[in-house]
Design a protein around this motif. Structure first.
Motif, PDB file in Angstrom:
ATOM      1  N   GLU A 126     -29.572  35.194  75.650  1.00 49.96           N
ATOM      2  CA  GLU A 126     -28.215  33.866  76.630  1.00 49.96           C
ATOM      3  C   GLU A 126     -27.356  34.231  75.129  1.00 49.96           C
ATOM      4  OE1 GLU A 126     -26.947  30.125  77.176  1.00 49.96           O
ATOM      5  OE2 GLU A 126     -28.972  30.775  77.810  1.00 49.96           O
ATOM      6  N   PHE A 127     -27.623  35.061  74.139  1.00 49.16           N
ATOM      7  CA  PHE A 127     -26.637  35.825  73.185  1.00 49.16           C
ATOM      8  C   PHE A 127     -25.732  36.928  73.765  1.00 49.16           C
ATOM      9  CE2 PHE A 127     -30.180  34.732  70.266  1.00 49.16           C
ATOM     10  CZ  PHE A 127     -30.050  33.639  69.408  1.00 49.16           C
ATOM     11  N   ILE A 128     -25.825  37.321  74.796  1.00 46.33           N
ATOM     12  CA  ILE A 128     -25.659  38.083  75.570  1.00 46.33           C
ATOM     13  C   ILE A 128     -24.286  37.699  75.836  1.00 46.33           C
ATOM     14  CG2 ILE A 128     -25.725  40.570  77.242  1.00 46.33           C
ATOM     15  CD1 ILE A 128     -29.052  41.386  75.834  1.00 46.33           C
ATOM     16  N   HIS A 129     -25.350  36.217  76.875  1.00 43.42           N
ATOM     17  CA  HIS A 129     -23.722  35.802  77.422  1.00 43.42           C
ATOM     18  C   HIS A 129     -22.828  35.097  76.911  1.00 43.42           C
ATOM     19  CE1 HIS A 129     -22.532  33.597  81.380  1.00 43.42           C
ATOM     20  NE2 HIS A 129     -22.848  32.519  80.323  1.00 43.42           N
ATOM     21  N   ARG A 130     -23.396  35.051  75.574  1.00 42.61           N
ATOM     22  CA  ARG A 130     -22.318  33.949  75.308  1.00 42.61           C
ATOM     23  C   ARG A 130     -21.466  34.764  73.825  1.00 42.61           C
ATOM     24  NH1 ARG A 130     -23.953  28.159  74.141  1.00 42.61           N
ATOM     25  NH2 ARG A 130     -24.841  27.649  75.913  1.00 42.61           N
TER      26      ARG A 130
ATOM     27  N   PRO B  17     -22.831  45.418  64.980  1.00 41.92           N
ATOM     28  CA  PRO B  17     -23.968  45.825  63.516  1.00 41.92           C
ATOM     29  C   PRO B  17     -24.316  44.769  62.600  1.00 41.92           C
ATOM     30  CG  PRO B  17     -23.066  47.842  64.047  1.00 41.92           C
ATOM     31  CD  PRO B  17     -22.643  46.817  65.002  1.00 41.92           C
ATOM     32  N   GLY B  18     -25.478  44.605  62.044  1.00 45.08           N
ATOM     33  CA  GLY B  18     -25.563  43.466  60.959  1.00 45.08           C
ATOM     34  C   GLY B  18     -25.204  42.575  61.158  1.00 45.08           C
ATOM     35  N   ASP B  19     -25.304  41.948  62.883  1.00 47.49           N
ATOM     36  CA  ASP B  19     -25.674  40.320  62.795  1.00 47.49           C
ATOM     37  C   ASP B  19     -26.600  40.207  63.330  1.00 47.49           C
ATOM     38  OD1 ASP B  19     -22.439  40.427  63.561  1.00 47.49           O
ATOM     39  OD2 ASP B  19     -22.684  40.285  65.841  1.00 47.49           O
ATOM     40  N   VAL B  20     -26.746  38.875  63.085  1.00 45.56           N
ATOM     41  CA  VAL B  20     -28.045  38.343  63.098  1.00 45.56           C
ATOM     42  C   VAL B  20     -27.730  36.671  63.591  1.00 45.56           C
ATOM     43  CG1 VAL B  20     -30.993  37.105  61.921  1.00 45.56           C
ATOM     44  CG2 VAL B  20     -29.734  39.432  61.434  1.00 45.56           C
ATOM     45  N   PHE B  21     -28.968  36.296  65.551  1.00 44.21           N
ATOM     46  CA  PHE B  21     -28.361  35.392  65.432  1.00 44.21           C
ATOM     47  C   PHE B  21     -29.452  34.335  65.512  1.00 44.21           C
ATOM     48  CE2 PHE B  21     -25.929  38.564  67.877  1.00 44.21           C
ATOM     49  CZ  PHE B  21     -24.806  37.766  68.261  1.00 44.21           C
ATOM     50  N   ILE B  22     -29.300  33.207  65.869  1.00 43.00           N
ATOM     51  CA  ILE B  22     -30.360  31.771  65.560  1.00 43.00           C
ATOM     52  C   ILE B  22     -30.474  30.599  66.992  1.00 43.00           C
ATOM     53  CG2 ILE B  22     -28.517  30.482  64.288  1.00 43.00           C
ATOM     54  CD1 ILE B  22     -31.034  29.334  62.609  1.00 43.00           C
ATOM     55  N   ILE B  23     -31.455  30.415  67.460  1.00 40.18           N
ATOM     56  CA  ILE B  23     -31.835  29.111  68.179  1.00 40.18           C
ATOM     57  C   ILE B  23     -32.472  28.280  67.661  1.00 40.18           C
ATOM     58  CG2 ILE B  23     -32.717  30.809  69.888  1.00 40.18           C
ATOM     59  CD1 ILE B  23     -30.535  29.254  71.776  1.00 40.18           C
ATOM     60  N   ASN B  24     -32.089  27.135  68.267  1.00 42.47           N
ATOM     61  CA  ASN B  24     -34.196  26.388  67.974  1.00 42.47           C
ATOM     62  C   ASN B  24     -33.627  25.790  69.740  1.00 42.47           C
ATOM     63  OD1 ASN B  24     -32.690  24.450  67.356  1.00 42.47           O
ATOM     64  ND2 ASN B  24     -33.856  23.356  65.857  1.00 42.47           N
ATOM     65  N   ASN B  25     -32.336  25.261  70.438  1.00 45.26           N
ATOM     66  CA  ASN B  25     -32.541  24.807  71.771  1.00 45.26           C
ATOM     67  C   ASN B  25     -33.326  24.729  72.370  1.00 45.26           C
ATOM     68  OD1 ASN B  25     -31.414  23.197  73.550  1.00 45.26           O
ATOM     69  ND2 ASN B  25     -29.637  23.361  72.979  1.00 45.26           N
ATOM     70  N   PRO B  26     -34.439  23.716  73.531  1.00 41.08           N
ATOM     71  CA  PRO B  26     -35.778  24.201  73.585  1.00 41.08           C
ATOM     72  C   PRO B  26     -34.881  24.159  74.819  1.00 41.08           C
ATOM     73  CG  PRO B  26     -36.291  22.332  72.186  1.00 41.08           C
ATOM     74  CD  PRO B  26     -34.575  22.760  71.933  1.00 41.08           C
TER      75      PRO B  26
ATOM     76  N   GLN C  48     -35.804  30.892  66.081  1.00 42.48           N
ATOM     77  CA  GLN C  48     -35.796  32.620  65.996  1.00 42.48           C
ATOM     78  C   GLN C  48     -34.620  32.957  65.918  1.00 42.48           C
ATOM     79  OE1 GLN C  48     -37.208  33.316  70.395  1.00 42.48           O
ATOM     80  NE2 GLN C  48     -36.434  31.257  70.629  1.00 42.48           N
ATOM     81  N   PHE C  49     -34.664  34.073  65.192  1.00 41.87           N
ATOM     82  CA  PHE C  49     -33.777  35.244  64.226  1.00 41.87           C
ATOM     83  C   PHE C  49     -33.904  35.761  65.498  1.00 41.87           C
ATOM     84  CE2 PHE C  49     -32.540  33.188  59.804  1.00 41.87           C
ATOM     85  CZ  PHE C  49     -32.286  32.359  60.076  1.00 41.87           C
ATOM     86  N   CYS C  50     -32.706  36.010  65.942  1.00 43.25           N
ATOM     87  CA  CYS C  50     -32.775  37.915  66.661  1.00 43.25           C
ATOM     88  C   CYS C  50     -31.609  39.229  65.971  1.00 43.25           C
ATOM     89  CB  CYS C  50     -32.533  37.593  68.406  1.00 43.25           C
ATOM     90  SG  CYS C  50     -34.587  36.054  68.835  1.00 43.25           S
ATOM     91  N   ALA C  51     -31.981  40.215  66.358  1.00 43.14           N
ATOM     92  CA  ALA C  51     -30.782  40.671  65.497  1.00 43.14           C
ATOM     93  C   ALA C  51     -31.078  42.343  66.750  1.00 43.14           C
ATOM     94  CB  ALA C  51     -31.671  41.247  64.434  1.00 43.14           C
ATOM     95  N   PRO C  52     -29.199  42.311  66.960  1.00 45.30           N
ATOM     96  CA  PRO C  52     -29.296  43.828  67.586  1.00 45.30           C
ATOM     97  C   PRO C  52     -29.525  44.834  66.730  1.00 45.30           C
ATOM     98  CG  PRO C  52     -27.109  43.091  67.259  1.00 45.30           C
ATOM     99  CD  PRO C  52     -28.402  41.627  66.727  1.00 45.30           C
ATOM    100  N   PHE C  53     -30.402  45.990  67.179  1.00 41.30           N
ATOM    101  CA  PHE C  53     -30.581  47.021  66.778  1.00 41.30           C
ATOM    102  C   PHE C  53     -29.527  48.201  67.405  1.00 41.30           C
ATOM    103  CE2 PHE C  53     -32.611  51.343  66.554  1.00 41.30           C
ATOM    104  CZ  PHE C  53     -31.907  51.655  65.270  1.00 41.30           C
TER     105      PHE C  53
END
Length: 728
Positions: free
Chosen positions: A75-79, A85-94, A105-110
């Protein structure tokens, strides 16, 4: 490296195991930084994903969010076009990528040398994110807007800088801002540590090598699973589970029809009940995550568990079902509601499939996780501070039985394979509630040749505060979801008990021990499946009783020595040893003569009680059978190909039952079992019934199912073509 290159075996194993080590270090960091008792009780997870979001390394803790983490990353890649680098994404929408709002959820690109190599992802259940009930489990909610804050896909950290405004909005909507903020800090610390270790790994072996190891590992698991599936016959497998909708009089149906064709599995939940405005709906993300959990936990015992175990899988269901709820349906309870029931139905299908191959029949088990006994409390603690706490003692249910062993007692959770539970002393230090007991319950596991695991009950009472407010919600109160397989009986149902205005304080002041609820003078009440806003005052006692695992095989086939051991250890009472297993224990010993006589009597009673099959077959398929291709189906049936037809034999006595046409159950006897024949602590809604299918010649228990009481249609457990082309 070229696209089809492979890493040499030694480097591959070194890097693969190092990735596991990095993932474990990320998990450990979360536990050490977080102060939440929920995290310490392992309601969290950490994973490493490929650059396009596939699961590469998976932690052993709460499994469903690991797959929804994959959905979130995609979803993050799509949006987002600008992933840096240094980004952290958040979501909790069921409705997009979570079980329920509490699972943030916290997801971070490496990145390595400017190139996106992987993602790290983590989640933990947050103790409170707003909503109408403390703890954000909201069984009285009629729409999602009453259940707490919905967080859309967003950057919580952008290029290394925290989005403080978004952080503050989330924290300000929580009754427990310090705990939530500390969890978020733990998330960021875990990402930082894991990504530092990934950088070191790439420095040594190169980013291309690390990326290729993840890709190769996933492909090997996919190949292994496809090979396993090709060894099983093609066919259609069905299983139905029921959701007794918490707080209502509804009984929802969750039906799974699984098609296995060549090396693919399709789980079809169409035909399940529509979504409602009551507690327990699951979103599509939660249901697909539940199927993924089952695939990982089951086939991950044979193969490295990663996204390869989901590549051959498709999940079908139209929008708006109780397992694919759409806005504004309430979904806070779906995290342990309809998606768990969907997992039960899918587990039934898979067990019926793998049991057609003796090599993999040991993988079969009844539904692993039936219901979550929510015990959420809030108010003012003993220090005069606001609190909201979810008790995770409910993880200590009994596990399902297998073809070769009993279920695990008090620790058989499949959804959290590496799970634990909360420390009693820590809970009593932090919360204004005192435990009266936390103990295993005899006879709570389902009877069988191998019995289901027993689970616990735990009792709590307010202390050092005037009152606490409780939210108690579950399902599996009116129906045993933890059904057995191949003749095994279901485990106990869930229940909440309350005793008001007891003399507990007086008894304790006098040093009088309390061992049972009925020893307390007070007003006893068996609570409904959902009670929100329940005010507990000093002297009130609430007892939470868990749902437990089903048995495997006919209980009358259980080794009497095992039954004796259970009786001596307190796992089975002498009364139920006699009723369920036909074993007579006297003065700590087996009465062998009485046991043999009783078992013969119980078998005869089955034959007298059953409705006999209308007819076996018009074609004589009995003999000779020795030279024909055949399959076994667990401990119950043997299937033989004779004259282009399928002959069905009982595996207990090897007697011919008939020709398989549509449903094997039409060839055997049927008994409607009463609740008191299943064991204590069971319940069955009047709209449902428990049917036992028995061999009409030897009386063996072949299967026990929960069905709609007024309907003639049953699950077609399997529909296969017994030809040489059906099995490679």
């Amino acid at each position: 490296m070229t696209q089809h290159a492979h890493v040499d075996p030694i480097t591959y194993e070194i890097v693969r195991h190092k990735l596991w080590s990095i993932n474990e270090e990320g998990s450990a960091t979360m536990i050490h930084v977080s102060g939440s008792p929920v995290v310490h009780a392992t309601d969290y997870n950490f994973g490493i994903y490929t650059s396009d979001g596939e699961m590469a390394v998976i932690g052993v803790y709460l499994l469903v969010p690991i797959y929804t983490g994959s959905m979130a990353i995609r979803e993050f890649i799509h949006r987002f076009e600008n992933i840096e680098p240094g980004d952290v994404f958040i979501i909790n929408n069921p409705y997009l990528a979570a079980e329920h709002q509490n699972d943030v959820q916290f997801c971070a690109p490496f990145f390595y040398k400017g190139e996106l190599v992987a993602w790290t992802g983590c989640m933990a259940h947050q103790v409170d994110l707003g909503g109408m009930e403390p703890g954000s489990w909201c069984p009285r909610a009629t729409d999602v807007f009453q259940e707490g804050l919905l967080i859309p896909p967003a950057k919580i950290v952008s290029a290394g800088k925290v989005n403080q405004d978004l952080w503050n909005i989330i924290i300000e909507n929580s009754r427990m801002p310090f705990t939530v903020s500390n969890d978020f800090t733990a998330f960021l610390a875990a990402h930082r540590v894991a990504q530092e270790r990934l950088t070191q790994l790439c420095d040594r072996y190169g980013g291309d090598t690390v990326r290729l190891v993840m890709k190769q590992s996933i492909e090997e698991s996919e190949s292994g699973l496809r090979n396993l599936l090709r060894s099983l016959p093609d066919g259609v497998f069905e299983h139905t589970s029921f959701l007794d909708q918490a707080g209502t009089d509804e009984i929802l149906t969750v039906h799974c029809r699984m098609t296995k064709k060549h090396d693919q599995l399709i789980f079809d939940f169409n035909g399940s009940s529509l979504q409602t405005t009551a507690y327990g709906n699951a979103t599509r993300a939660g249901t697909v995550g539940a199927v993924a959990t089952l695939m990982l936990a089951l086939f991950g015992s044979e193969l490295p568990w990663n996204h390869g175990l989901m590549r051959p899988v498709q999940v079908l269901a139209e929008d708006g079902l109780c397992v694919t709820a759409i806005p504004p349906a309430p979904v806070s309870g779906g995290a342990a509601g309809a998606n768990w029931v969907a997992m039960c139905a899918a587990a039934g299908c898979i067990s019926k499939m793998v049991s057609l191959n003796e090599q993999y029949a040991s993988l079969a088990f009844g539904p692993g996780d039936g219901s979550w006994q929510l015990a959420q409390f809030g108010g003012l603690n003993q220090y005069g501070e606001p609190f909201a706490a979810m008790y995770l003692d409910s993880l200590l249910w009994g596990g399902p039985a297998f073809s070769f062993r009993d279920g695990v007692d008090s620790g058989g959770a499949m959804v959290i394979l590496g799970g634990g539970t909360e420390d009693v002393e820590q809970q009593e230090l932090l919360q204004p509630l005192m435990y009266l007991w936390r103990r295993e319950v005899p006879d709570s596991g389902g009877a069988g040749k191998f019995r289901g695991g027993n689970g616990i009950e735990f009792a709590l009472t307010p202390i050092d505060t005037d009152e606490v407010v409780a939210t108690l919600a579950t399902h599996g109160v009116k129906v045993p979801l933890r059904t057995g397989i191949f003749g095994g009986y279901p485990g106990s149902c869930a229940r909440y008990e309350l005793v008001r205005n007891t003399d507990l304080g007086t008894r304790m002041a006098r040093g009088i021990p309390i061992g049972r609820l009925n020893e307390l003078n007070g007003e006893y009440e068996l609570l409904s499946s959902v009670t929100a806003g329940l005010r507990l005052k000093k002297g009130d006692v609430v007892n939470i009783f868990l749902q437990n695992g089903g048995g495997y095989g006919d209980p009358l086939d259980r080794d009497p020595v095992r039954v004796l051991t259970d009786v001596l250890n307190g796992a089975v009472t002498p009364e139920w040893a006699r009723k369920l297993y036909g074993v007579v224990v006297d003065s700590g010993r087996i009465d062998e003569v009485e046991t043999r006589t009783l078992r013969e009597t119980l078998k005869r009673e089955r034959l007298l009680a059953m409705s006999r099959p209308a007819s076996a077959s018009k074609v004589d398929l009995q003999a000779p059978i020795d030279h024909h291709q055949h399959l076994i189906w667990g401990d119950s049936l043997a299937l033989y190909s004779v004259h282009e037809q399928t002959a069905v034999h009982c595996r207990h006595c090897n007697n011919y039952l008939g020709e398989l046409t549509d449903d094997w159950k039409a060839l055997v006897g049927v008994i409607r079992l009463n609740v008191d024949e299943l064991g204590p602590f069971r319940a069955v809604d009047e709209r449902l019934a428990v049917e036992q299918y028995v061999c009409p010649q030897c009386g063996a228990s072949l299967w026990v199912d929960v069905v709609h009481s007024g309907l003639e249609s049953r699950n077609r457990d399997f529909s296969i073509s017994l030809t040489s082309k059906s099995i490679e």
